[in-house]
Write an enzyme that holds these catalytic residues in place. Structure first.
Site, mmCIF file in Angstrom:
data_model
loop_
_atom_site.group_PDB
_atom_site.id
_atom_site.type_symbol
_atom_site.label_atom_id
_atom_site.label_comp_id
_atom_site.label_asym_id
_atom_site.label_seq_id
_atom_site.Cartn_x
_atom_site.Cartn_y
_atom_site.Cartn_z
ATOM 1 N NE ARG A 168 3.882 -10.784 6.738
ATOM 2 C CZ ARG A 168 4.256 -9.865 5.848
ATOM 3 N NH1 ARG A 168 5.129 -10.181 4.898
ATOM 4 N NH2 ARG A 168 3.769 -8.637 5.912
ATOM 5 C CE LYS A 201 4.261 -4.169 6.648
ATOM 6 N NZ LYS A 201 4.653 -3.900 5.245
ATOM 7 C CE1 TYR A 226 10.660 -6.755 3.056
ATOM 8 C CE2 TYR A 226 9.352 -8.048 4.606
ATOM 9 C CZ TYR A 226 10.122 -7.964 3.454
ATOM 10 O OH TYR A 226 10.352 -9.092 2.708
ATOM 11 C CD GLU A 267 12.086 -1.340 3.021
ATOM 12 O OE1 GLU A 267 11.936 -0.187 3.442
ATOM 13 O OE2 GLU A 267 12.041 -2.356 3.772
ATOM 14 C CB SER A 305 8.189 -9.355 -4.423
ATOM 15 O OG SER A 305 8.625 -8.156 -3.816
ATOM 16 C CB SER A 365 5.228 0.354 -19.281
ATOM 17 O OG SER A 365 4.396 1.032 -18.367
ATOM 18 C CB VAL A 386 5.685 0.229 -10.814
ATOM 19 C CG1 VAL A 386 6.911 1.069 -11.104
ATOM 20 C CG2 VAL A 386 5.001 -0.177 -12.110
ATOM 21 C CG LEU A 387 10.427 -1.735 -5.800
ATOM 22 C CD1 LEU A 387 9.776 -1.139 -4.553
ATOM 23 C CD2 LEU A 387 11.064 -3.082 -5.492
ATOM 24 C CB ILE A 391 -0.405 0.064 -1.285
ATOM 25 C CG1 ILE A 391 -1.131 1.181 -0.535
ATOM 26 C CG2 ILE A 391 -0.305 -1.215 -0.467
ATOM 27 C CD1 ILE A 391 -1.439 2.396 -1.372
ATOM 28 C CG ASP A 392 4.042 -2.410 1.832
ATOM 29 O OD1 ASP A 392 3.305 -2.004 2.738
ATOM 30 O OD2 ASP A 392 4.289 -3.609 1.644
ATOM 31 C CB ALA A 450 -0.134 -1.623 3.645
ATOM 32 C CG ASN A 451 -0.450 -6.380 6.319
ATOM 33 O OD1 ASN A 451 -1.444 -5.815 5.884
ATOM 34 N ND2 ASN A 451 -0.470 -7.069 7.456
#
Length: 368
Positions: free
Chosen positions: A15, A75, A94, A118, A134, A220, A239-240, A269-270, A299-300
């Site tokens: 990107r 990134k 990010y 983010e 996302s 959950s 989940v964030l 994972i980020d 991670a990307n």
């Protein structure tokens, strides 16, 4: 303002921080934009397209950082870039600081101002600069999960949608946010038997109303997730907690409940990952096994579809980039409290509480 767009150097990150159309808008506002040579090649935007809208091409990443007052990236800077960041320079990208202490310390030492995509909050709430990636990552999590369920890739040899006379695969999506919703829709579209979990009852009610009939909702909890895992073929972690480390919702003991050849995709994972057994991987080496279960933790993820991703990201970031360039970051953040939420580090101080908490660092409110 002088704006620099460097070439991304993270593993298989194709990107670029801004499309030629976005650069044209910045220039139309009177700003000067420097683009590193070949920065857009991986996304399908050659240097000639940037030059055609008035950008100036620089040969190296060092040149780009050296001249720019604001750096626009995709990134976070990685180790070779740390020394290029200047005191007082504005970095807009990010960062995911809460999952990377080395990066956090490097940016503190640099004296730069770091605004993280983010954690920027929109006028109606939500995370407008995280949403487009996302959406991409959620949809790709199913695409990649389906690939690694194939036997030659180490999976059980299961087709997500099944065929007449053979049941479809079972997909469990943990987290009903943007990633989870897009993953569930993609999996449902392929014909899988999908369950999506969340701790918010209003979210579960909304999902129950809008999802296809082959998507079920589930509250959950550890018990409910453990009950699903023995028959789950593909597990998506989505989940964030904005700006903070992701909670570990699937432990190593829980992974052992899954059948060998099942696949886990950790989209969180980020932010450190929401599976205890996760560690970051790359597009060149995307998977590994734990107790016979395939783990995908790139991670990307959106970097694999850079043309789509760069267009989607520029659509979201350009209005904010224009505001920062037109007004300067201080005035822009005073005028927009949501944008101010994106400011994580200023002049050697942590201004985002979750980052300070993650690394036990002093927290300085942005107002100070």
């Amino acid at each position: 303002m002088i704006i620099g767009i460097p070439k991304e150097i993270k593993n298989n990150e194709n990107r670029v921080g801004m499309t030629p159309a976005g650069v044209k808008e910045l220039i139309s506002h009177g700003h000067t934009v420097y683009v590193q040579a070949t920065a857009g090649d991986g996304s399908g935007f050659p240097d000639s397209e940037y030059e055609a809208v008035g950008a100036k091409i620089l040969p190296t990443i060092e040149d780009t950082y050296a001249i720019a007052e604001m750096i626009i990236k995709v990134k976070e800077p990685i180790e070779p870039e740390y020394k290029l960041v200047k005191p007082g320079q504005l970095l807009f990208t990010y960062f995911h600081f809460a999952s990377d202490r080395e990066l956090t310390m490097a940016m503190l030492e640099s004296g730069a101002t770091c605004i993280a995509y983010e954690t920027v909050v929109g006028p109606q709430g939500g995370l407008p600069l995280l949403i487009p990636m996302s959406e991409v990552a959620g949809r790709m999590s199913i695409q990649e999960g389906a690939r690694f369920l194939e036997k030659p890739q180490g999976g059980r040899g299961v087709l997500l949608g099944g065929v007449p006379g053979v049941k479809p695969a079972k997909v469990l999506v943990v987290g009903g946010g943007v990633v989870g919703r897009n993953a569930a829709l993609m999996a449902a579209g392929l014909g899988a038997d999908v369950t999506i979990t969340d701790i918010s009852l209003p979210t579960l009610r909304h999902l129950a109303d809008v999802m296809p009939r082959n998507v079920k909702t589930l509250y959950s909890s550890r018990h409910n997730i453990e009950s699903e895992l023995p028959t789950t073929d593909l597990l998506i972690g989505s989940v964030l907690i904005p700006g903070a480390k992701a909670p570990k919702l699937v432990t190593a003991d829980m992974v052992r409940l899954m059948r060998k050849g099942s696949v886990m995709v950790d989209v969180a994972i980020d932010q450190g990952g929401c599976f205890e057994t996760s560690h970051a991987t790359t597009h060149s080496e995307p998977v590994y096994e734990v107790d016979g279960v395939v783990h995908y933790a790139v991670a990307n993820i959106p970097g694999a579809v850079p043309y789509t991703s760069t267009l989607a990201l520029t659509n979201a970031t350009l209005p904010y980039a224009l505001r920062l360039a037109d007004m300067g970051w201080k005035a822009a953040c005073k005028a927009d409290k949501g944008l101010a939420e994106g400011v994580n580090i200023v002049d050697g101080k942590v201004t985002f509480q979750a980052v300070a908490t993650a690394w036990d660092l002093p927290y300085t409110p942005l107002s100070l």
